[in-house]
Design an enzyme around this catalytic site. Structure first.
Site, PDB file in Angstrom:
ATOM      1  N   SER A 275       0.891  -1.150   0.163  1.00 14.28           N
ATOM      2  CA  SER A 275       0.251  -0.069   0.075  1.00 14.28           C
ATOM      3  C   SER A 275       0.914   1.222  -0.116  1.00 14.28           C
ATOM      4  O   SER A 275       1.473   1.397  -1.122  1.00 14.28           O
ATOM      5  CB  SER A 275      -0.881  -0.059   1.121  1.00 14.28           C
ATOM      6  OG  SER A 275      -1.817   0.914   1.084  1.00 14.28           O
TER       7      SER A 275
ATOM      8  N   ASP B  35      -6.563   2.279  -2.243  1.00 17.19           N
ATOM      9  CA  ASP B  35      -7.672   2.000  -1.116  1.00 17.19           C
ATOM     10  C   ASP B  35      -7.971   3.145  -0.272  1.00 17.19           C
ATOM     11  O   ASP B  35      -8.775   3.140   0.745  1.00 17.19           O
ATOM     12  CB  ASP B  35      -7.651   0.589  -0.286  1.00 17.19           C
ATOM     13  CG  ASP B  35      -6.309   0.801   0.718  1.00 17.19           C
ATOM     14  OD1 ASP B  35      -5.429   1.829   0.514  1.00 17.19           O
ATOM     15  OD2 ASP B  35      -6.256  -0.228   1.240  1.00 17.19           O
TER      16      ASP B  35
ATOM     17  N   SER C  25       3.246   2.842  14.867  1.00 17.00           N
ATOM     18  CA  SER C  25       2.722   2.241  13.606  1.00 17.00           C
ATOM     19  C   SER C  25       2.611   0.796  13.457  1.00 17.00           C
ATOM     20  O   SER C  25       3.530  -0.021  14.130  1.00 17.00           O
ATOM     21  CB  SER C  25       3.303   2.794  12.448  1.00 17.00           C
ATOM     22  OG  SER C  25       3.184   2.117  11.174  1.00 17.00           O
ATOM     23  N   GLY C  26       1.490   0.190  12.688  1.00 16.14           N
ATOM     24  CA  GLY C  26       1.331  -1.264  12.472  1.00 16.14           C
ATOM     25  C   GLY C  26       1.740  -1.611  10.985  1.00 16.14           C
ATOM     26  O   GLY C  26       1.521  -2.758  10.778  1.00 16.14           O
ATOM     27  N   THR C  27       2.448  -0.658  10.164  1.00 14.76           N
ATOM     28  CA  THR C  27       2.800  -1.034   8.932  1.00 14.76           C
ATOM     29  C   THR C  27       4.413  -0.490   8.619  1.00 14.76           C
ATOM     30  O   THR C  27       4.884  -0.941   7.658  1.00 14.76           O
ATOM     31  CB  THR C  27       1.835  -0.196   8.038  1.00 14.76           C
ATOM     32  OG1 THR C  27       1.942   1.255   8.098  1.00 14.76           O
ATOM     33  CG2 THR C  27       0.420  -0.628   8.039  1.00 14.76           C
TER      34      THR C  27
ATOM     35  N   ASP D  77      -3.601   6.232  -2.899  1.00 13.97           N
ATOM     36  CA  ASP D  77      -2.405   5.415  -2.332  1.00 13.97           C
ATOM     37  C   ASP D  77      -1.824   4.582  -3.221  1.00 13.97           C
ATOM     38  O   ASP D  77      -2.610   4.132  -4.283  1.00 13.97           O
ATOM     39  CB  ASP D  77      -2.696   5.389  -0.898  1.00 13.97           C
ATOM     40  CG  ASP D  77      -3.463   3.992  -0.737  1.00 13.97           C
ATOM     41  OD1 ASP D  77      -4.397   3.591  -1.652  1.00 13.97           O
ATOM     42  OD2 ASP D  77      -3.231   3.293   0.376  1.00 13.97           O
TER      43      ASP D  77
ATOM     44  N   GLU E  30     -11.000   7.287   8.066  1.00 17.26           N
ATOM     45  CA  GLU E  30      -9.854   7.756   8.690  1.00 17.26           C
ATOM     46  C   GLU E  30      -9.391   9.028   7.979  1.00 17.26           C
ATOM     47  O   GLU E  30      -9.625   9.059   6.860  1.00 17.26           O
ATOM     48  CB  GLU E  30      -8.857   6.741   8.639  1.00 17.26           C
ATOM     49  CG  GLU E  30      -9.057   5.371   9.459  1.00 17.26           C
ATOM     50  CD  GLU E  30      -7.687   4.181   9.377  1.00 17.26           C
ATOM     51  OE1 GLU E  30      -7.380   3.903  10.246  1.00 17.26           O
ATOM     52  OE2 GLU E  30      -7.170   4.157   8.245  1.00 17.26           O
ATOM     53  N   ALA E  31      -8.520   9.826   8.886  1.00 15.54           N
ATOM     54  CA  ALA E  31      -8.316  11.156   8.171  1.00 15.54           C
ATOM     55  C   ALA E  31      -7.424  10.812   6.846  1.00 15.54           C
ATOM     56  O   ALA E  31      -7.366  11.787   6.211  1.00 15.54           O
ATOM     57  CB  ALA E  31      -7.463  11.876   9.307  1.00 15.54           C
TER      58      ALA E  31
ATOM     59  N   ASP F 257      -2.223   1.185  -3.432  1.00 20.27           N
ATOM     60  CA  ASP F 257      -3.021   0.228  -3.760  1.00 20.27           C
ATOM     61  C   ASP F 257      -4.541   0.645  -3.894  1.00 20.27           C
ATOM     62  O   ASP F 257      -5.392  -0.199  -4.170  1.00 20.27           O
ATOM     63  CB  ASP F 257      -3.083  -0.951  -2.831  1.00 20.27           C
ATOM     64  CG  ASP F 257      -3.598  -0.749  -1.417  1.00 20.27           C
ATOM     65  OD1 ASP F 257      -3.465   0.238  -0.962  1.00 20.27           O
ATOM     66  OD2 ASP F 257      -3.744  -1.550  -0.751  1.00 20.27           O
TER      67      ASP F 257
HETATM   68  C1  G16 Z   1      -3.309   0.663   6.398  1.00 22.36           C
HETATM   69  C2  G16 Z   1      -4.702   0.380   7.282  1.00 22.36           C
HETATM   70  C3  G16 Z   1      -5.086   1.742   7.768  1.00 22.36           C
HETATM   71  C4  G16 Z   1      -4.131   2.482   8.468  1.00 22.36           C
HETATM   72  C5  G16 Z   1      -2.598   2.685   7.783  1.00 22.36           C
HETATM   73  C6  G16 Z   1      -1.723   3.337   8.634  1.00 22.36           C
HETATM   74  O1  G16 Z   1      -3.563   1.655   5.433  1.00 22.36           O
HETATM   75  O2  G16 Z   1      -5.423  -0.338   6.412  1.00 22.36           O
HETATM   76  O3  G16 Z   1      -6.243   1.698   8.269  1.00 22.36           O
HETATM   77  O4  G16 Z   1      -4.447   3.866   8.884  1.00 22.36           O
HETATM   78  O5  G16 Z   1      -2.289   1.256   7.511  1.00 22.36           O
HETATM   79  O6  G16 Z   1      -1.527   2.370   9.884  1.00 22.36           O
HETATM   80  P1  G16 Z   1      -0.457   2.478  10.906  1.00 22.36           P
HETATM   81  O7  G16 Z   1      -0.525   3.985  11.556  1.00 22.36           O
HETATM   82  O8  G16 Z   1      -0.630   1.450  11.760  1.00 22.36           O
HETATM   83  O9  G16 Z   1       0.933   2.397  10.126  1.00 22.36           O
HETATM   84  P2  G16 Z   1      -2.768   1.045   4.117  1.00 22.36           P
HETATM   85  O10 G16 Z   1      -3.561   2.038   2.952  1.00 22.36           O
HETATM   86  O11 G16 Z   1      -1.176   1.397   4.207  1.00 22.36           O
HETATM   87  O12 G16 Z   1      -3.163  -0.292   3.744  1.00 22.36           O
END
Ligand code: G16
Length: 579
Positions: A74, A306, A537-539, A302, A402-403, A304
């Site tokens: 993403s 979404d 962050s989880g990403t 973004d 989400e913002a 992908d």
């Molecule tokens: C993903 C999640 C979103 C989240 C974003 C950032 O988006 O689907 O809900 O807001 O990651 O998450 P974090 O703050 O934990 O890094 P995407 O578009 O990157 O798949």
């Protein structure tokens, strides 16, 4: 519980399959199930993709339905990659399955890990007579995606799933929608491909458009929208969407101009472009000329597709006026409220449960705007579309955003019909218009293309310009920053499990936030407001910081102060392990 006819390969076959998809190192870095699935540098993901393919096939066989696997990272940088799994409903993987899958992906002994996974899956309730099942795979445009898709398919093949369909380069929401359609009643024999997606969403938009009051003759020129595709997969879908609109509505009311389409040698996915960049940095994406495009309506997806945010160049350097996910929620709620009032002159939608779901990142001014709308419930949940989606499902009409631009509007068609059926003297055409408007939204996940159509439809219906929309409310000055920290340090940060507005651990770091916020407020006195929160962050391996204050100067000061505190905390942690 019925037992299922799962394919159990021999240990020798399994050993051979796993050794063909080895971890990048021994032991490999642990892979947590993040905000939206597994995500990391693509070099460490091969074994995880193979195991996710196995898992997807088991889930498909177990439910005897179609499941999806999308290879994408993403908004992350190009060298990263990841996987998002799609359940038979078309939604994200059910949360109770996340730890089960994570354990398997991280198992030292893959064969043993698979045996444990099989036991757990077979013990799950509600098993149908499995044995069939289909896995549909999609990918974004990253260089690493093809190799990783192959690993997913190899894994799925190993478990004897009935069929594997490779859709190639599709957006994440396209894959979600296609999975949902594959499992819908009467889907047997239907083509599996993206044409079903364009027909559905293009058709919904055309239906809504045809229910608007007729335009004065001669018809106005199509409205131009400049689309920043983040050099990602969304770029490939703008032309087919435009063609579909032209074929259905003649002439098409939208003229879509594509920028950052990934075709130039220097084009880099998400680099200085895309929804994440535009929304977080509040800067124009590459290729958008501030002077030439001043006042034009633009949007950014973004990597992908979404997420979507709208903006308009403000005329000076790279200044822009932003309409982010919060403002999209405000626009859609305004349109829905007006449509409800047209149907139900007296009660204006009372009796229908309409709700908006946001996260802690929602600007305070947006929450205040939504709060004052009659008969609209406003909720805050933690980050992650899966959480917002679930909360929005509790309403008859559930708007979630989400913002950062990730969101959609969910509708319970039956409830809407029940509500409308008891409205005395309802305006039938107004009701059809509302149904058509809600039909534009993707019911499985946030979708940049569907949201683009819905935004254009809402602006037209409300007769609003971009400037009118931006002026619905004025945002409080806010700053979003990130501080790079290793995962083991990020794991020490525990946000509040419901809303993430505070950290429950470490308490000293939260105390620093509280002190900084209170002292800023105290310096300014009555009427001044400020808030800040920290979350891992989880990403990405970063700590996120959100700050909001009555003045821009206060927001800057608070942001700088807390950024320094986070770095200090990281340094202390590093020092403590060196001792
Ligand atoms: C993903 C999640 C979103 C989240 C974003 C950032 O988006 O689907 O809900 O807001 O990651 O998450 P974090 O703050 O934990 O890094 P995407 O578009 O990157 O798949």
């Amino acid at each position: 519980m019925t037992s299922i006819a799962m394919h159990h390969p021999s240990d020798a076959d399994l050993q051979a399959a796993f050794s063909g998809h080895p971890p990048s190192s021994s032991p490999p870095p642990p892979l947590p199930y993040g905000t939206a699935g597994f995500r990391a540098n693509s070099a460490v993901l091969l074994h995880a993709m193979h195991r996710c393919g196995i898992f997807a096939a088991l889930r498909a066989v177990k439910t005897n339905q179609t499941v999806g696997a999308m290879v994408t990272a993403s908004h992350n940088v190009e060298p990263d990659n990841g996987i998002k799994l799609v359940d038979p409903t078309g939604g994200m993987l059910e949360q109770s399955m996340e730890p089960i899958l994570t354990e398997f992906v991280n198992a030292d002994d893959a064969v043993q890990g698979l045996r444990r996974l099989l036991e757990k899956i077979e013990a799950q309730p509600g098993v149908a007579n499995g044995g069939g099942g289909r896995v549909v795979v999609g990918q974004d445009t990253r260089q690493s995606s093809e190799r990783l898709v192959k690993a997913v398919k190899d894994g799925a093949q190993l478990m004897g799933v009935e069929s594997i369909v490779d859709l190639g380069e599709v957006t994440t929401p396209q894959l979600h929608f296609i999975v949902q359609q594959c499992n819908a009643a009467g889907a047997e024999g239907r083509r599996i491909g993206e044409s079903v997606y364009f027909e559905h969403f293009g058709g919904a938009f055309a239906r809504f458009w045809s229910l608007l009051p007729p335009s004065p003759s001669p018809a106005p020129a199509p409205s131009s929208l400049y689309v920043d595709a983040a050099n990602g997969v969304g770029a490939l879908k703008i032309a087919p969407l435009g063609e579909h609109l032209s074929a259905t509505l003649s002439p098409s009311p939208l003229s879509l101009s594509l920028l950052n389409d990934g075709t130039q040698p220097t084009d880099q996915l998400n680099e200085e472009c895309g929804a994440e960049y535009v929304q977080k940095m509040q800067r124009l994406p590459r290729g958008f000329d501030a002077a030439e495009m001043v006042g034009k309506r633009c949007c950014s997806m973004d990597g992908d597709a979404d997420r979507l945010v709208y903006f308009s160049p403000g005329g000076e350097s790279d200044h822009l006026i932003l309409c982010d996910g919060d403002k999209m929620a405000a626009l859609y709620c305004t349109a829905i409220q007006r449509m409800l009032a047209e149907i139900d002159l007296q009660d204006k939608g009372k009796g229908l449960r309409v709700g908006v779901v946001q996260t802690a990142y929602a600007n305070g001014a947006s929450t205040a705007f939504l709060d004052q709308l009659p008969h609209v419930d406003v909720r805050c949940v933690k980050t992650g579309v899966k959480h917002l989606h679930r909360a929005a499902e509790e309403y008859d009409v559930g708007v979630y955003f989400e913002a950062n631009g990730h969101g959609t509007v969910l509708v319970k068609r039956e409830r809407l019909g029940e509500w409308a059926s008891v409205v005395e003297g309802r305006d039938e055409r107004a009701y059809e218009r509302l149904v058509a408007f809600l039909g534009i939204f993707n019911q499985t996940t946030g979708d940049a293309l569907a949201d683009l159509l819905a935004t254009e439809a809402a602006l037209k219906y409300l007769n609003m310009s971009f400037a009118d929309w931006a002026a619905l409310y004025t945002e409080l000055p806010c700053r979003q920053t990130k501080v790079a920290l290793p995962r083991w340090v990020l794991n020490r940060l525990q946000p509040h499990p419901e809303h993430e507005k505070t950290l429950t651990q470490p308490t000293e770091l939260q105390a620093s936030v509280d002190t900084a916020v209170s002292s800023l407020i105290a310096q300014h006195g009555d009427g001044y407001s400020a808030r800040a929160f920290i979350r891992p962050s989880g990403t990405e391996d970063v700590c996120r910081l959100y700050v909001e204050a009555t003045t821009a100067e206060g927001a800057d000061r608070l942001s700088d102060e807390l950024k320094a505190k986070i770095s200090q905390f990281g340094a202390q942690m590093a020092k403590s392990v060196m001792k």
